[in-house]
Design a protein around this motif. Structure first.
Motif, short mmCIF file in Angstrom:
data_model
loop_
_atom_site.label_atom_id
_atom_site.label_comp_id
_atom_site.label_asym_id
_atom_site.label_seq_id
_atom_site.Cartn_x
_atom_site.Cartn_y
_atom_site.Cartn_z
N UNK A 37 0.83 -1.20 0.00
CA UNK A 37 0.00 0.00 0.00
C UNK A 37 0.87 1.26 0.00
N UNK A 38 1.98 1.21 0.73
CA UNK A 38 2.88 2.37 0.78
C UNK A 38 3.47 2.66 -0.59
N UNK A 39 3.85 1.61 -1.31
CA UNK A 39 4.40 1.80 -2.67
C UNK A 39 3.38 2.53 -3.55
N UNK A 40 2.12 2.10 -3.46
CA UNK A 40 1.08 2.71 -4.29
C UNK A 40 0.93 4.20 -3.97
N UNK A 41 0.96 4.53 -2.68
CA UNK A 41 0.82 5.94 -2.27
C UNK A 41 2.01 6.76 -2.77
N UNK A 42 3.21 6.23 -2.57
CA UNK A 42 4.41 6.98 -2.93
C UNK A 42 4.56 7.17 -4.44
N UNK A 43 3.96 6.28 -5.21
CA UNK A 43 3.99 6.41 -6.67
C UNK A 43 3.07 7.53 -7.14
N UNK A 44 2.00 7.76 -6.38
CA UNK A 44 0.97 8.71 -6.83
C UNK A 44 1.01 10.05 -6.11
N UNK A 45 1.57 10.09 -4.90
CA UNK A 45 1.46 11.30 -4.08
C UNK A 45 2.81 11.83 -3.63
N UNK A 46 2.85 13.14 -3.43
CA UNK A 46 4.02 13.74 -2.78
C UNK A 46 3.87 13.53 -1.28
N UNK A 47 4.92 13.04 -0.65
CA UNK A 47 4.92 12.82 0.80
C UNK A 47 6.16 13.49 1.37
N UNK A 48 6.00 14.19 2.48
CA UNK A 48 7.11 14.91 3.09
C UNK A 48 7.80 14.11 4.20
N UNK A 49 6.99 13.41 5.00
CA UNK A 49 7.54 12.62 6.11
C UNK A 49 6.83 11.27 6.14
N UNK A 50 7.60 10.20 6.38
CA UNK A 50 7.04 8.86 6.49
C UNK A 50 7.30 8.32 7.89
N UNK A 51 6.24 7.88 8.56
CA UNK A 51 6.37 7.16 9.83
C UNK A 51 6.30 5.68 9.47
N UNK A 52 7.39 4.98 9.62
CA UNK A 52 7.52 3.63 9.08
C UNK A 52 7.71 2.59 10.18
N UNK A 53 6.75 1.69 10.29
CA UNK A 53 6.86 0.57 11.23
C UNK A 53 7.98 -0.36 10.77
N UNK A 54 8.82 -0.76 11.69
CA UNK A 54 9.95 -1.62 11.33
C UNK A 54 9.49 -3.00 10.87
N UNK A 55 8.44 -3.52 11.50
CA UNK A 55 7.97 -4.87 11.17
C UNK A 55 6.62 -4.80 10.47
#
Length: 233
Positions: A37-55
């Motif tokens: 889901x993150x890949x799909x968002x990043x392909x379509x949208x500009x994002x400034x900060x990502x809060x990323x769960x390690x697992x």
């Protein structure tokens, strides 16, 4: 321009909690419960900060960050229930912040404020128009993470169009960019534009179009709709 935050976590409660809190503080918040889901968002949208769960269910965060770097110039803050010193060191070595669950929302807001300022300075050198990313310092171009090789003249033309997406830039202005002080070279300009178009749409990449409008100039369109008839100009 609002800071856009993407929360990537397989716990929907965390996404909902952060969304409510950060939205009230003026952030635009997006959510993804998996790497896919993150890949799909990043392909379509500009994002400034990502809060990323390690697992994540379909990726390990420390590895996934390398893929993210190909899609986005966003600042990254790892979220994890693990508090091992080596995990913190690993996150810092990747150039990212680290926040251990459970965390205080006020601390999260302070981290985002800091990352937002850092990202704003970096974005001055980067044009991010998903799926197009241009690094104006390194002179590189990517579409959905795939590199596009442009000549110096082609890069300068695309950079100028990307500075005002959707707004036509006059033929004369573009010609002056490449051949300052000389009469407008419409045929040579068309040759350059045609070459850029071929490269942007090669290998089945998502469409990034240069649209020609008779009597007005060229504009950049990063949408997915069918190309208008004026694109041939």
């Amino acid at each position: 321009m609002n800071c856009v935050v993407l929360i990537v976590d397989d716990d929907p409660d965390i996404i909902t909690l952060c969304h409510k809190y950060l939205s009230k503080r003026g952030y635009s918040v997006l959510g993804a419960e998996s790497a896919k889901e993150a890949r799909a968002v990043l392909t379509e949208r500009r994002v400034d900060v990502i809060l990323l769960d390690v697992m994540l269910p379909d990726a390990q965060g420390f590895r996934f960050v390398n893929e993210i770097r190909k899609l986005s110039k966003a600042e990254i803050c790892f979220l994890t229930a693990r508090d091992a010193p080596m995990d913190r060191v690993r996150g810092l070595r990747l150039g990212s912040e680290y926040l251990t669950k459970p965390f205080e929302l006020e601390e999260l807001a302070l981290r985002l404020e800091m990352l937002g300022r850092r990202g704003a300075r970096a974005r001055e050198d980067v044009i991010f128009l998903p799926p197009l990313v241009m690094d104006c310092v390194r002179r590189t171009v990517q579409i959905a993470g795939s590199p596009v090789s442009l000549t110096d003249s082609e890069f300068r033309l695309l950079e100028r169009l990307a500075q005002t997406p959707g707004v036509p830039v006059a033929y004369e202005s573009l010609s002056e960019l490449l051949w300052p002080g000389e009469p407008a070279k419409s045929r040579s300009l068309m040759t350059h534009i045609s070459a850029i178009r071929r490269k942007l749409c090669a290998d089945g990449r998502p469409r990034v179009r240069i649209v020609g409008e008779r009597g007005r100039g060229y504009s950049l369109d990063c949408g997915d709709d069918d190309p208008p008839s004026s694109e041939k100009w």
